[in-house]
Design an enzyme around this catalytic site. Structure first.
Site, mmCIF file in Angstrom:
data_model
loop_
_atom_site.group_PDB
_atom_site.id
_atom_site.type_symbol
_atom_site.label_atom_id
_atom_site.label_comp_id
_atom_site.label_asym_id
_atom_site.label_seq_id
_atom_site.Cartn_x
_atom_site.Cartn_y
_atom_site.Cartn_z
ATOM 1 C CD GLN A 1 58.664 69.948 30.467
ATOM 2 O OE1 GLN A 1 59.666 69.707 29.813
ATOM 3 N NE2 GLN A 1 58.438 71.127 31.006
ATOM 4 C CG ASP B 1 65.736 69.549 33.683
ATOM 5 O OD1 ASP B 1 66.339 70.514 33.194
ATOM 6 O OD2 ASP B 1 64.563 69.261 33.388
ATOM 7 C CE LYS C 1 62.715 71.394 28.561
ATOM 8 N NZ LYS C 1 62.033 70.645 29.627
#
Length: 285
Positions: A116, A141, A72
């Site tokens: 995450q 996300d 990322k």
């Protein structure tokens, strides 16, 4: 803007004669990155002081999470996004983590935030509460239950951020089916064909029902008019269900779980996940 980091996948299409052709998603990912890089350049031309900022929040140090985060960060830097890897120890409490996320919500230099998953903590945490703490306009996300996930379940695909991995899978499915149909001369202008047209009516099977991949994957396929079956640990006759799929997406984190005999000729198969096998890393999607 952050879709590209999840697009480096491999898609396997079973050929009619029973073999398999491996299709790399790198070209699709690079195309997305190039377009996003142009967008960032245009934004900076309008406001020279503007630097898009992404915060990647990690708790603990799982190796699979470390791999994903490095990907990322590299993708963000390539595009022109300033990515911050903000790492907290496993000993952090839920209350402390929520407070830190709220600080990032208020930080004008952070335009997008990724927490995450899974959270690698000593103390058991409510991951839904943690994700829901992320501000709606920074939830890149698309995992917040009461906003992004709720909109997705209602088919509001243009109302917010879509989950990156499933959305990347959808783009790869569209690209592969379009190429396949063009080869059959059924789509002479397949680049102009929309995702709904190439997926509509297909039988799709998703193995796994996680909040990160399986569940949103099924929703995206459903709202693009595929007929979707979601399978999990309690599913009976899983092999036969998989054999009926035109599109098969696997997101269970178990290497070599799906066998070649489970896949019918002509099916598009995507395996999402990263798996550790002694002596080797297996990374797909």
């Amino acid at each position: 803007m952050f879709l590209c980091s999840k697009l480096v996948c491999s898609v396997f299409r079973m050929a009619e004669e029973g073999g398999a052709r491996v299709l790399s998603g790198k070209e699709v990912a690079q195309d997305v990155r190039n377009k996003l890089k142009e967008t960032v350049i245009e934004l900076k031309a309008e406001n020279p002081d503007f630097v898009p900022g992404l915060a990647i929040v990690q708790v603990g140090g799982r190796e699979d999470s470390n791999v994903y985060i490095r990907m990322k960060v590299r993708a963000a830097e390539e595009i022109g996004i300033r990515a911050q890897h903000i790492k907290f120890p496993k000993t952090i409490t839920q209350g402390q983590l929520v407070r830190e996320i709220k600080k990032m919500n208020a930080d004008p230099a952070i335009h997008g935030m990724i927490v995450q998953m899974p959270l690698d903590t000593d103390e058991k945490m409510d991951s839904d509460l943690v994700l829901d703490t992320v501000a709606a306009d920074k939830d890149v996300d698309g995992y917040a239950d009461h906003r992004s996930a709720g909109r997705l379940s209602h088919g509001m695909l243009n109302a917010g951020f879509l989950p990156c991995t499933p959305n990347g899978c959808m783009e790869l499915i569209r690209s592969e089916i379009a190429v396949w149909w063009r080869w059959l001369e059924e789509l002479p202008r397949c680049p102009d064909t929309g995702l709904e047209q190439v997926i509509s009516g297909a039988k799709a099977v998703v193995i796994g029902r996680s909040k990160i991949v399986g569940t949103p994957m099924g929703e995206l396929l459903k709202w693009n008019h595929a007929t979707v079956t979601t399978c999990h640990s309690r599913t009976q006759d899983l092999q036969q269900t998989a054999r009926e799929a035109d599109i098969l997406v696997v997101g269970i984190g178990s290497p070599e779980f799906v066998k070649g005999s489970w896949v019918k000729p002509g099916a598009v198969v995507i395996d999402c996940g990263i798996n550790s096998i002694p002596g080797v890393w297996v990374w797909v999607c």
